[in-house]
Scaffold this active site. Structure first.
Site, PDB file in Angstrom:
ATOM      1  N   ASP A  48      -6.294   9.338   9.909  1.00 40.54           N
ATOM      2  CA  ASP A  48      -5.000   8.814  10.322  1.00 40.54           C
ATOM      3  C   ASP A  48      -4.552   9.352  11.668  1.00 40.54           C
ATOM      4  OD1 ASP A  48      -3.971   7.007   8.221  1.00 40.54           O
ATOM      5  OD2 ASP A  48      -4.399   8.739   6.945  1.00 40.54           O
ATOM      6  N   GLU A  77       0.865  -1.181   0.000  1.00 36.46           N
ATOM      7  CA  GLU A  77       0.000   0.000   0.000  1.00 36.46           C
ATOM      8  C   GLU A  77       0.890   1.216   0.000  1.00 36.46           C
ATOM      9  OE1 GLU A  77      -3.639  -1.575   2.867  1.00 36.46           O
ATOM     10  OE2 GLU A  77      -2.324   0.037   3.510  1.00 36.46           O
TER      11      GLU A  77
END
Lengths: 403, 273
Positions: free
Chosen positions: B61, B50
């Site tokens: 995040d 990724e």
């Protein structure tokens, strides 16, 4: 849009105002967003919800706020009649309480046990802390560390009211970063927490919900101006950060073709310097904080920092309905610089005995530009959406004074 | 058409072992170091890669990946350079799937059509776009699928049985199960809950299931692949990068080798060694 001839029909069921709005959030939040939408829809259809809100608006917030004819400023500019919608006289000192009372009632209806919010100038944070005290709910307010420093009185107010203020140090430590952090909190505490968003932005249904709660401003103006002058105003002026006070003033008049509307963005040090917070004047459409709207960003889609002397306008985006009203050319979006706002701040203090917040000082700076050239029977209504006590340190600093 | 993602999961199943999905942010700590790091990942044991597309406002995040995004942007990262990293990798490795992960705005501004054209040409296999739920599938999901790029969605503990069909529609490649409620890297993966969640997902889909957001150690990875097809690790890897930067934020000697060594340990865990 269901009714193409109306400017008041939006959003569609996906939360879109034209290409703007929508629900651009992480999957963790989607079930909750849908739940907020469902619960708000039910509340709107429940007369007891509106009755409870009306009672609080009247006896707790002090509504209706007066519509005040600013006689000396009118004479000073020598043109249009200038009225102030005195939303700075609400409990907590700004229009923010209108929305917070609505959302806290919804949070209670949904059985939520914890409230979070973001704040820039601290006006929304104070209003959220206030309603949380009133309803005995724990409250966490995210505030950029830069704003914590420049809005100390409001930080203290929030803690007196029992809220926990968490300074945010990511990004440039202002409103955008506080909103990121509030969204992160929400993702982590989605089951028991309600997020009281302070402006008419974010994922659907927030822009429409906040607008509806703030529309009490415009609805009152319609009645009050009709009582005072026998007709509705010709021109509406309001400052725009995310744009909740402006949409609250404008929305009830959108289908009155005779009413001109001006949303005043913060031009900071000047649009040409790049250091400003004027999303429509100086930005372009993008996706942030759950909605598509005009944003300050670079050519690679990275969000750039906003700059304004006013913490409440220091945000790189704007509510999606404003983006759409700009696209449809129903509202004109203009701007005022830090210096122009400072001048208006002082002028209003001395000529009307009203110390305005720096946010509506931007609106007044634009009124100053147009009022003199308008006929004497022209009716301007400007939303004086906040009081300036919180800004005295910032203003003293800008004027080179010590207090 | 069987793509690289499907082929890789088929190979893992044939070998009867769990997989490791590694996340790094494109351009962290700088463009060239990142290229070297990515090139070394398959040999260190990463089964899928990724690659985070840096964004100023990564709302889903936690602090570690926020910081890596900021480092990459400071070092001049851009969408063009992200795709350049993919292209460079594809010149060395034609089998390991690469999934771009991030937020919609940089793609929207690049232009959806141009982005899909350039991503296909560079060798991107899939997309995970955090802020595009099924409600916004018209934006990028359907165009990506039409362009032959897999659309991978996050399923979370809040995705109940009523909502799961919507999340699984227009999903391909694999399902990424977010094991915690919260942002990346902030809590530890709860083993028993993951086992139940994976079983629930398998009742609704035949797609492979990758579990991430709380996987930090080789032991975590081992626990996850006991239930799921693969474990995804991000924050722990980018924190390893952060720990190997000098006072000026420049990579210290041995950074790439150190990070790859950590990936090797994670792979041993995930592979059940």
């Amino acid at each position: 849009m269901a009714q193409p001839n109306s400017y008041r029909a939006g959003p569609d069921e996906g939360g879109h105002f034209g290409i703007f709005g929508g629900r651009f959030v992480a999957e963790t939040l989607m079930p909750l967003i849908l739940e907020v939408e469902r619960a708000y829809g039910e509340a709107r259809r429940d007369p007891s919800f509106q009755a409870e809100l009306d009672e609080l608006l009247t006896f707790y917030a002090g509504r209706p706020s007066p519509l005040y004819f600013a006689r000396r400023l009118t004479g000073h500019f020598g043109g249009a009649k200038i009225y102030f919608k005195r939303d700075e006289l609400n409990h907590t000192g700004s229009h923010k309480i209108n929305n917070c009372l609505g959302q806290i009632l919804l949070a209670r209806r949904m059985g939520k046990k914890r409230i979070i919010a973001e704040t820039g100038a601290g006006q929304h944070g104070v209003a959220v802390a206030t309603v949380c005290a009133l309803f005995d709910l724990p409250c966490v307010v995210y505030m950029g560390a830069t704003d914590v420093a420049r809005q100390r009185p409001n930080v203290f107010r929030m803690s007196l009211l029992g809220a926990e203020v968490r300074p945010v140090t990511s990004g440039r430590s202002t409103l955008k970063d506080a909103m990121n952090e509030a969204l992160r909190d929400w993702v982590a505490n989605v089951e028991d927490t309600f997020y009281i968003i302070g402006t008419a932005a974010g994922p659907h249904p927030y822009p429409a919900m906040v607008r509806n709660f703030q529309s009490v401003i415009g609805n009152e103006v319609r009645e009050q101006m009709t009582a005072a002058e026998g007709r509705i105003p010709d021109t509406l002026v309001a400052c725009i950060g995310g744009g909740s006070n402006a949409i609250g003033l404008f929305h009830p008049f959108l289908d009155d073709a005779s009413v001109r509307m001006f949303g005043v963005e913060a031009a900071g040090k000047g649009i040409a310097t790049g250091e400003h917070a004027a999303s429509i004047t100086g930005g372009r459409p993008g996706v942030l904080h759950g909605n598509r709207t005009f944003l300050l960003q670079n050519e690679d889609g990275q969000i750039t920092e906003a700059h304004s002397i006013s913490a409440g306008l220091d945000y790189p985006g704007i509510g999606p309905e404003h983006s759409w009203l700009h696209d449809r050319k129903r509202v004109q979006y203009v701007s005022a610089t830090d210096q122009e706002a400072l001048a208006a701040f002082q002028l209003c203090s001395r000529m009307e005995g009203i110390i305005p917040a720096l946010e509506p000082a931007h609106a007044l700076a634009y009124v100053a530009k147009i009022a003199g050239d308008l006929p004497r029977d022209h009716l301007i209504c400007m939303n004086l959406c906040g009081r300036g006590d919180k800004d005295i340190f910032t203003v003293a600093d800008a004027l080179g004074m010590k207090i | 058409m069987t793509g690289r993602i499907e082929a890789r999961f088929a190979a893992l199943r044939a070998a009867k072992r769990g997989g490791l999905v590694t996340f790094v942010t494109a351009g962290d700590p700088d463009h060239e170091t990142c290229k070297r790091l990515i090139r070394g990942l398959p040999e260190a044991g990463a089964d899928l890669i990724e690659l985070g597309m840096p964004f100023t406002d990564p709302m889903a995040d936690g602090p570690a990946i926020q910081a890596s995004s900021q480092r990459a942007l400071r070092a001049g990262a851009s969408m063009r350079r992200t795709l350049d990293i993919v292209r460079d990798f594809r010149g060395h490795d034609r089998e390991t799937p690469i999934i771009l992960m991030g937020y919609y705005n940089p793609i929207y501004i690049y232009g959806v059509e141009a982005f899909l054209r350039d991503a296909v040409a560079a060798g991107v296999d899939g997309l995970i776009i955090v802020d595009l739920p099924p409600e916004e599938d018209g934006e990028l999901c359907r165009p990506a699928l039409a362009a032959g790029i897999s659309w991978i969605r996050l399923a979370t503990p809040t995705t109940d049985d009523r909502r799961l069909p919507a999340v699984l529609s227009n999903t391909s490649g694999f399902v990424y199960y977010v094991s915690i409620m919260g942002t990346t890297g902030t809590k530890s993966v709860p083993e028993a809950e993951v086992r139940q969640a994976v079983a629930r997902l398998h009742r609704h889909t035949k797609l492979s299931i990758v579990v991430g957001f709380g996987v930090k150690t080789p032991d975590d990875a081992r626990a996850v692949t006991a239930a799921a097809d693969a474990a995804a690790v991000g924050s722990a890897i980018v924190s390893r990068i952060a720990a190997k930067l000098d006072a000026n934020g420049k990579p210290a000697p041995g950074l790439v080798e150190d990070v790859l060594g950590f990936v090797r340990a994670l792979a041993d865990g995930a592979h059940g060694a």
